[in-house]
Design a protein around this motif. Structure first.
Motif, PDB file in Angstrom:
ATOM      1  N   ILE A  38       0.850  -1.184   0.000  1.00 53.98           N
ATOM      2  CA  ILE A  38       0.000   0.000   0.000  1.00 53.98           C
ATOM      3  C   ILE A  38       0.890   1.239   0.000  1.00 53.98           C
ATOM      4  N   GLN A  93       1.509   4.689   1.602  1.00 54.98           N
ATOM      5  CA  GLN A  93       1.128   5.472   2.768  1.00 54.98           C
ATOM      6  C   GLN A  93       2.393   5.946   3.483  1.00 54.98           C
ATOM      7  N   GLU A 148      -4.105   5.292   9.280  1.00 56.17           N
ATOM      8  CA  GLU A 148      -4.492   4.903   7.921  1.00 56.17           C
ATOM      9  C   GLU A 148      -3.833   3.589   7.518  1.00 56.17           C
ATOM     10  N   ILE A 149      -2.617   3.371   8.013  1.00 62.42           N
ATOM     11  CA  ILE A 149      -1.932   2.103   7.725  1.00 62.42           C
ATOM     12  C   ILE A 149      -2.630   0.951   8.444  1.00 62.42           C
ATOM     13  N   HIS A 157      -5.567   0.614   9.616  1.00 59.10           N
ATOM     14  CA  HIS A 157      -6.957   0.352   9.252  1.00 59.10           C
ATOM     15  C   HIS A 157      -7.165   0.260   7.736  1.00 59.10           C
ATOM     16  N   HIS A 158      -6.085   0.173   6.992  1.00 55.62           N
ATOM     17  CA  HIS A 158      -6.214   0.029   5.540  1.00 55.62           C
ATOM     18  C   HIS A 158      -6.833  -1.340   5.224  1.00 55.62           C
ATOM     19  N   GLU A 209      -6.387  -3.477   2.865  1.00 53.86           N
ATOM     20  CA  GLU A 209      -5.432  -4.514   2.477  1.00 53.86           C
ATOM     21  C   GLU A 209      -4.667  -5.046   3.681  1.00 53.86           C
TER      22      GLU A 209
END
Length: 269
Positions: A127, A129, A136-137, A139-140, A142
């Motif tokens: 991803i 980020q 954000e990482i 809860h991403h 993927e």
């Protein structure tokens, strides 16, 4: 300069990238003239720059081999960079084919090439980020799809923290990661240190990276050790990276010339 086919339209090919400079240090081919010029300026300021990158890469390999031997089967590599030989998934899956790996990087070239390499690997993903956007990482989609945070995970933050200023609170970022992880998880950290460096050497290195999107923020052994708060340091602790569990053929003479310090911590039960 002409844009290569592999370079996304969104990137500025006239401004050096730390990921592409690192690729150059490691002998890779996914870098531009502007990256090579910046890397060569760094080598002029710090002649061991390429050896530093190679020593850090070797540390990453030994750390992943150690973690796999400890039974870790999930890896979150933040700041993974442009794919080169000896990526985390290659090392981990060679020892344990069921290992799952998520790569995270801010650089679109690194992400694009990782996606190309990983297209047929359903146990590995990437991803785009920034480490500073830790929520954000975590809860991403993927990340949540591939990693089970109720089980041990190895979080790898190698050669990244020296691009994070104190004002962005790296200790708080690491603490947030720690509070997410299950017992038996591990943290792998490394970064450039100014221990044993002259003020002139530090100033020259910082001047080179001020021309990139990621200025350099060098830290001491004590400062990096503090970031392992809440983790049990794995022997031999935080050391010059060539001294972290070296193999028989590793050259550990003048280890401080590697400039990188690193260590591995374990989250207790």
């Amino acid at each position: 300069m002409q844009r290569p086919d592999w370079a996304p339209e969104s990137i500025d090919i006239e401004r050096p990238s730390v990921a592409r400079m690192y690729d150059y240090y490691l002998g890779g081919s996914h870098n531009f003239a502007v990256d090579r010029a910046a890397a060569q300026a760094m080598i002029a300021a710090v002649p061991t720059a390429s050896l530093m990158a190679q020593a850090n890469r070797a540390f990453l390999r030994r750390a992943v081999q150690y973690l796999a031997a400890q039974g870790v089967r999930q890896f979150l590599d933040i700041g993974s960079g442009i794919p080169t030989v000896g990526n985390v998934h290659e090392i981990a899956q060679q020892l344990a084919p069921e290992s799952r790996v998520v790569y995270v990087d801010i650089d679109p070239v690194a992400v694009a090439h990782s996606r190309e390499i990983l297209a047929d690997d359903d146990r590995t993903t990437v991803i785009q980020q920034d480490l500073r956007n830790i929520e954000e990482i975590l809860h991403h989609p993927e990340v949540e799809k591939l990693l089970d945070f109720s089980r041990p995970i190895a979080v790898i933050v190698v050669a990244v923290l020296h691009f994070i200023p104190d004002s962005d609170e790296p200790a708080a970022i690491i603490d947030r990661l720690r509070r997410t992880l299950a017992p038996g998880s591990h943290l792998v950290l490394s970064q450039a240190s100014d221990d044993g460096r002259t003020e002139a050497e530090r100033a020259e290195a910082e001047a080179v990276y001020r021309k990139t999107d990621n200025p350099l923020f060098i830290r001491s052994h004590a400062q990096l050790t503090d970031l392992f708060a809440g983790f049990e340091l794995v022997d031999p602790g935080v050391v010059w990276v060539p001294l972290w569990r070296p193999e028989a053929l590793d050259n550990t003479e003048d280890a401080e010339q590697s400039v990188f310090i690193g260590g591995v911590g374990r989250l207790g039960d």
